[in-house]
Design a protein around this motif. Structure first.
Motif, mmCIF file in Angstrom:
data_model
loop_
_atom_site.group_PDB
_atom_site.id
_atom_site.type_symbol
_atom_site.label_atom_id
_atom_site.label_comp_id
_atom_site.label_asym_id
_atom_site.label_seq_id
_atom_site.Cartn_x
_atom_site.Cartn_y
_atom_site.Cartn_z
ATOM 1 N N LEU A 183 29.743 -66.932 -18.408
ATOM 2 C CA LEU A 183 28.316 -66.815 -18.723
ATOM 3 C C LEU A 183 27.545 -67.575 -17.663
ATOM 4 C CD1 LEU A 183 26.056 -65.944 -20.677
ATOM 5 C CD2 LEU A 183 26.375 -68.114 -21.873
ATOM 6 N N ALA A 184 26.617 -66.884 -17.002
ATOM 7 C CA ALA A 184 25.854 -67.510 -15.924
ATOM 8 C C ALA A 184 24.393 -67.110 -16.026
ATOM 9 C CB ALA A 184 26.415 -67.089 -14.560
ATOM 10 N N THR A 185 23.537 -68.050 -15.657
ATOM 11 C CA THR A 185 22.091 -67.817 -15.615
ATOM 12 C C THR A 185 21.636 -67.855 -14.168
ATOM 13 O OG1 THR A 185 21.824 -68.873 -17.772
ATOM 14 C CG2 THR A 185 19.854 -68.642 -16.428
ATOM 15 N N SER A 186 20.775 -66.914 -13.803
ATOM 16 C CA SER A 186 20.326 -66.814 -12.419
ATOM 17 C C SER A 186 19.335 -67.928 -12.082
ATOM 18 C CB SER A 186 19.668 -65.455 -12.176
ATOM 19 O OG SER A 186 18.424 -65.385 -12.874
ATOM 20 N N GLU A 187 19.017 -68.034 -10.794
ATOM 21 C CA GLU A 187 18.018 -69.017 -10.372
ATOM 22 C C GLU A 187 16.650 -68.713 -10.976
ATOM 23 O OE1 GLU A 187 18.044 -69.174 -6.146
ATOM 24 O OE2 GLU A 187 20.004 -70.148 -6.019
ATOM 25 N N ALA A 188 16.431 -67.441 -11.370
ATOM 26 C CA ALA A 188 15.173 -67.049 -12.006
ATOM 27 C C ALA A 188 15.185 -67.317 -13.510
ATOM 28 C CB ALA A 188 14.887 -65.572 -11.743
ATOM 29 N N GLY A 189 16.336 -67.773 -14.041
ATOM 30 C CA GLY A 189 16.422 -68.098 -15.452
ATOM 31 C C GLY A 189 16.863 -66.970 -16.356
ATOM 32 N N ASN A 190 17.408 -65.892 -15.771
ATOM 33 C CA ASN A 190 17.838 -64.743 -16.560
ATOM 34 C C ASN A 190 19.354 -64.737 -16.732
ATOM 35 O OD1 ASN A 190 15.133 -63.663 -16.574
ATOM 36 N ND2 ASN A 190 15.485 -62.986 -14.466
ATOM 37 N N ALA A 191 19.827 -64.283 -17.909
ATOM 38 C CA ALA A 191 21.264 -64.122 -18.137
ATOM 39 C C ALA A 191 21.783 -63.005 -17.241
ATOM 40 C CB ALA A 191 21.539 -63.813 -19.600
ATOM 41 N N MET A 192 22.861 -63.271 -16.523
ATOM 42 C CA MET A 192 23.381 -62.304 -15.555
ATOM 43 C C MET A 192 24.620 -61.587 -16.092
ATOM 44 S SD MET A 192 22.872 -64.144 -11.847
ATOM 45 C CE MET A 192 24.058 -65.471 -12.114
ATOM 46 N N HIS A 193 24.965 -60.485 -15.429
ATOM 47 C CA HIS A 193 26.129 -59.695 -15.786
ATOM 48 C C HIS A 193 27.095 -59.653 -14.605
ATOM 49 C CE1 HIS A 193 23.813 -58.510 -19.232
ATOM 50 N NE2 HIS A 193 22.881 -57.935 -18.480
ATOM 51 N N PRO A 194 28.428 -59.753 -14.866
ATOM 52 C CA PRO A 194 29.387 -59.720 -13.761
ATOM 53 C C PRO A 194 29.443 -58.346 -13.099
ATOM 54 C CG PRO A 194 30.529 -59.691 -15.870
ATOM 55 C CD PRO A 194 29.083 -59.929 -16.174
ATOM 56 N N VAL A 195 29.573 -58.366 -11.791
ATOM 57 C CA VAL A 195 29.673 -57.126 -11.016
ATOM 58 C C VAL A 195 31.099 -56.940 -10.513
ATOM 59 C CG1 VAL A 195 28.844 -55.898 -8.971
ATOM 60 C CG2 VAL A 195 27.267 -57.283 -10.317
ATOM 61 N N ASN A 196 31.707 -58.011 -10.018
ATOM 62 C CA ASN A 196 33.088 -57.998 -9.562
ATOM 63 C C ASN A 196 33.637 -59.414 -9.702
ATOM 64 O OD1 ASN A 196 32.194 -59.453 -7.148
ATOM 65 N ND2 ASN A 196 31.423 -57.477 -6.422
ATOM 66 N N TRP A 197 34.773 -59.682 -9.081
ATOM 67 C CA TRP A 197 35.439 -60.972 -9.292
ATOM 68 C C TRP A 197 34.727 -62.152 -8.630
ATOM 69 C CZ3 TRP A 197 37.280 -63.874 -5.184
ATOM 70 C CH2 TRP A 197 37.368 -63.223 -3.959
ATOM 71 N N LYS A 198 33.701 -61.869 -7.827
ATOM 72 C CA LYS A 198 33.029 -62.979 -7.153
ATOM 73 C C LYS A 198 31.499 -62.912 -7.194
ATOM 74 C CE LYS A 198 33.206 -60.875 -2.526
ATOM 75 N NZ LYS A 198 33.608 -61.085 -1.115
ATOM 76 N N GLU A 199 30.929 -61.972 -7.993
ATOM 77 C CA GLU A 199 29.474 -61.835 -8.015
ATOM 78 C C GLU A 199 28.948 -61.541 -9.423
ATOM 79 O OE1 GLU A 199 28.107 -60.051 -3.720
ATOM 80 O OE2 GLU A 199 29.145 -58.687 -5.096
ATOM 81 N N TYR A 200 27.791 -62.128 -9.714
ATOM 82 C CA TYR A 200 26.998 -61.804 -10.903
ATOM 83 C C TYR A 200 25.679 -61.209 -10.425
ATOM 84 C CZ TYR A 200 29.522 -63.991 -14.824
ATOM 85 O OH TYR A 200 30.416 -64.289 -15.824
ATOM 86 N N ARG A 201 25.085 -60.317 -11.265
ATOM 87 C CA ARG A 201 23.802 -59.698 -10.932
ATOM 88 C C ARG A 201 22.747 -60.071 -11.969
ATOM 89 N NH1 ARG A 201 22.564 -55.313 -7.853
ATOM 90 N NH2 ARG A 201 24.748 -54.636 -7.826
ATOM 91 N N ASP A 202 21.557 -60.428 -11.480
ATOM 92 C CA ASP A 202 20.408 -60.653 -12.345
ATOM 93 C C ASP A 202 19.813 -59.285 -12.682
ATOM 94 O OD1 ASP A 202 17.811 -61.063 -13.366
ATOM 95 O OD2 ASP A 202 17.626 -62.987 -12.338
#
Length: 217
Positions: A183-202
């Motif tokens: 579970l990760a939150t972006s720098e903009a404060g939004n909950a992100m979704h995983p894209v691949n093994w090394k990236e999340y997308r806002d």
């Protein structure tokens, strides 16, 4: 009627589609899916069974509208004084080999400092501190790992206890595919979704952020 599955939810965990459940306390809807907002136990409350038509002399009263969907909620477990006393006697401590959930407190170039929140299926009363060292982030290309590209403060991480460490910290690893940021939150404060093994997308800004992403079960 309320039913409780022996399932522990973490913030951001997918609970089901909005066509199957109504959102209850401790949940929220995002893009027609229901997600947990709290760390706690999942409860599903079934709607009251609708009565059949009632016959009255020459008139039949139609049945009410179709029953509503079950309500899904997440609640923080509470304990009585006696239960708390028993819990203190058998307080759970992380051990080598345990899988834990933790929150990243701060990062340095050499390690991420985390607070251990959950051990197995047990929510811990006390937060134990742990370290994820740069050499324990992943199993391959260890010399190319950068902590700031793997974790950020506030991330929720699934990790394995690999050593009791020193008197102040447990040593944790995210080297397996199923371990890492869940579970990760972006720098903009939004909950992100995983894209691949090394990236999340806002989903709001479309921007990508680097993480050591845990592979879903």
């Amino acid at each position: 009627m309320t039913t409780s599955a022996p399932t522990l939810a973490i913030p951001g965990q997918l609970l089901g589609h909005a066509s199957k459940y109504q959102p209850g306390p401790g949940t929220h809807i995002h893009e027609s899916n229901l997600y947990a907002s709290l760390l706690g136990t999942i409860h599903v409350t079934q709607p009251a069974k609708a009565p059949g038509p009632v016959k009255r002399l020459t008139k039949i009263t139609p049945a009410p509208a179709p029953a509503e969907l079950p309500t899904i909620s997440v609640t923080v477990p509470t304990r009585s004084a006696g239960a708390e006393h028993q819990q203190k006697k058998r307080e759970v401590l992380p051990e080598v080999g345990n899988v834990v959930l933790c929150r990243v407190i701060r990062i340095t170039p050499r390690q991420a400092v985390v607070a251990i929140l959950v051990c197995g299926d047990t929510v811990l009363d006390a937060e134990w501190q742990g370290l994820i060292r740069v050499q324990d982030v992943r199993a391959t290309e260890k010399d190319r790992v950068k902590i700031y590209e793997s974790f950020r403060p506030g991330d929720i991480v699934r990790a394995e206890v690999i050593s009791l460490g020193d008197q102040a910290n447990y040593y944790l690893s995210t080297a397996r595919n199923e371990l890492g940021v869940i579970l990760a939150t972006s720098e903009a404060g939004n909950a992100m979704h995983p894209v691949n093994w090394k990236e999340y997308r806002d989903p709001e800004t479309g921007l990508l952020e680097l993480r050591k992403v845990a592979k879903p079960y």
